[in-house]
Design an enzyme around this catalytic site. Structure first.
Site, PDB file in Angstrom:
ATOM      1  CG  ASP A  25      -3.174  -2.192  -0.454  1.00 54.45           C
ATOM      2  OD1 ASP A  25      -4.135  -2.199  -1.232  1.00 54.45           O
ATOM      3  OD2 ASP A  25      -1.998  -2.369  -0.833  1.00 54.45           O
ATOM      4  CG  ASP A  50       0.977   2.546   6.912  1.00 48.92           C
ATOM      5  OD1 ASP A  50       0.269   1.515   6.969  1.00 48.92           O
ATOM      6  OD2 ASP A  50       2.085   2.555   6.344  1.00 48.92           O
TER       7      ASP A  50
HETATM    8  P1  5GP Z   1      -2.338  -4.587   3.859  1.00 44.36           P
HETATM    9  O1  5GP Z   1      -1.926  -5.679   4.765  1.00 44.36           O
HETATM   10  O2  5GP Z   1      -3.644  -3.899   4.211  1.00 44.36           O
HETATM   11  O3  5GP Z   1      -2.250  -4.933   2.397  1.00 44.36           O
HETATM   12  O4  5GP Z   1      -1.121  -3.643   3.929  1.00 44.36           O
HETATM   13  C1  5GP Z   1      -0.951  -2.465   4.363  1.00 44.36           C
HETATM   14  C2  5GP Z   1       0.526  -2.170   4.264  1.00 44.36           C
HETATM   15  O5  5GP Z   1       0.999  -2.141   2.918  1.00 44.36           O
HETATM   16  C3  5GP Z   1       0.671  -0.798   4.800  1.00 44.36           C
HETATM   17  O6  5GP Z   1       0.899  -0.811   6.187  1.00 44.36           O
HETATM   18  C4  5GP Z   1       1.823  -0.254   3.996  1.00 44.36           C
HETATM   19  O7  5GP Z   1       3.030  -0.583   4.636  1.00 44.36           O
HETATM   20  C5  5GP Z   1       1.756  -0.973   2.675  1.00 44.36           C
HETATM   21  N1  5GP Z   1       1.048  -0.143   1.668  1.00 44.36           N
HETATM   22  C6  5GP Z   1      -0.147  -0.402   1.097  1.00 44.36           C
HETATM   23  N2  5GP Z   1      -0.493   0.582   0.225  1.00 44.36           N
HETATM   24  C7  5GP Z   1       0.510   1.484   0.253  1.00 44.36           C
HETATM   25  C8  5GP Z   1       0.741   2.749  -0.414  1.00 44.36           C
HETATM   26  O8  5GP Z   1      -0.047   3.277  -1.222  1.00 44.36           O
HETATM   27  N3  5GP Z   1       1.899   3.383  -0.118  1.00 44.36           N
HETATM   28  C9  5GP Z   1       2.809   2.892   0.762  1.00 44.36           C
HETATM   29  N4  5GP Z   1       3.910   3.623   0.972  1.00 44.36           N
HETATM   30  N5  5GP Z   1       2.635   1.718   1.417  1.00 44.36           N
HETATM   31  C10 5GP Z   1       1.487   1.024   1.160  1.00 44.36           C
HETATM   32 MG    MG Z   2       2.760  -1.100   7.104  1.00 45.55          MG
END
Ligand code: 5GP
Ligand code: MG
Length: 199
Positions: free
Chosen positions: A117, A114
């Site tokens: 981050d 999705d």
């Molecule tokens: P990463 O491993 O890149 O930090 O994480 C991504 C995951 O963190 C995404 O798949 C999601 O589940 C969660 N996440 C990161 N930012 C957001 C956000 O702004 N809103 C929501 N609902 N989930 C987020």
């Molecule tokens: Mg996720």
């Protein structure tokens, strides 16, 4: 009811949403463009395409993307990644929950997530799948935050770059709420506090 009559592009504002960042029509148009680009790149995959949606956030994005791909022969294998230790500043760890997708060896893997981050999820899955003998590993995310950790994480297909705000909708949740909204938006402050307090 004819399928056209399904109101899946209904951007009526949910009372907890502050503003719509990406309307449903823009998502649909971008998903079609991504699918065309991905489809062309996988022309050679020859029945050895495995799509790996990362649950639960990519539920709607993956459902729309796989239906828009020109390929009709593919495997879909879900995976779930949990992040922990996640304060805003501390480094996060990620781990795969449950069984790893099978049939990786010799397969072209397309990870579908999705939002990008910290990059932990994609880094973890990419290295895991590469170690398990995938023929190739690529990733597609609907959203990418304009922050260094996200912008420096390798990803082949990006839907939209957005500002560093907490967003919900089109699969993304807050305490499992709002995933059903057909658009991506930000939460009102009072909703953040209310849902957070009851979680
Ligand atoms: P990463 O491993 O890149 O930090 O994480 C991504 C995951 O963190 C995404 O798949 C999601 O589940 C969660 N996440 C990161 N930012 C957001 C956000 O702004 N809103 C929501 N609902 N989930 C987020
Ligand atoms: Mg996720």
């Amino acid at each position: 009811m004819a399928p056209e009559a399904l109101r899946i592009h209904d951007d009526r504002l949910h009372e907890d949403i502050e503003k719509v960042l990406v309307p449903s029509a823009a998502i649909a148009e971008r998903v079609r463009a991504l699918a065309a680009a991905i489809g062309a790149d996988y022309e050679h995959a020859d029945g050895r395409l495995t799509v790996v949606p990362v649950m639960t956030g990519s539920l709607l994005f993956a459902a729309d993307l796989v239906r828009a791909l020109p390929q009709r022969r593919m495997r879909i294998q879900l995976t779930t990644v949990s992040s922990y230790g996640g304060t805003a500043t501390a480094s996060r760890g990620s781990s795969i929950v449950g069984a790893l997708p099978k049939h990786l060896e010799g397969h072209h893997i397309l990870i579908v997530d999705d939002i990008l981050d910290s990059g932990g999820t994609l880094r973890l899955l990419r290295s895991e799948f590469e170690q398990r003998g995938a023929a190739s590993v690529r990733a597609s995310v609907l959203l990418r935050k304009r922050i260094p950790s996200a912008l420096s994480t390798p990803v082949e297909y990006v839907g939209f770059d957005i500002d560093d705000e907490f967003v919900v909708g089109y699969g993304l949740d807050y305490d499992d709420l709002y995933r059903n909204l057909p658009y991506v938006g930000t939460l009102r402050r009072d909703a953040l506090a209310r849902v957070g307090a009851s979680a």
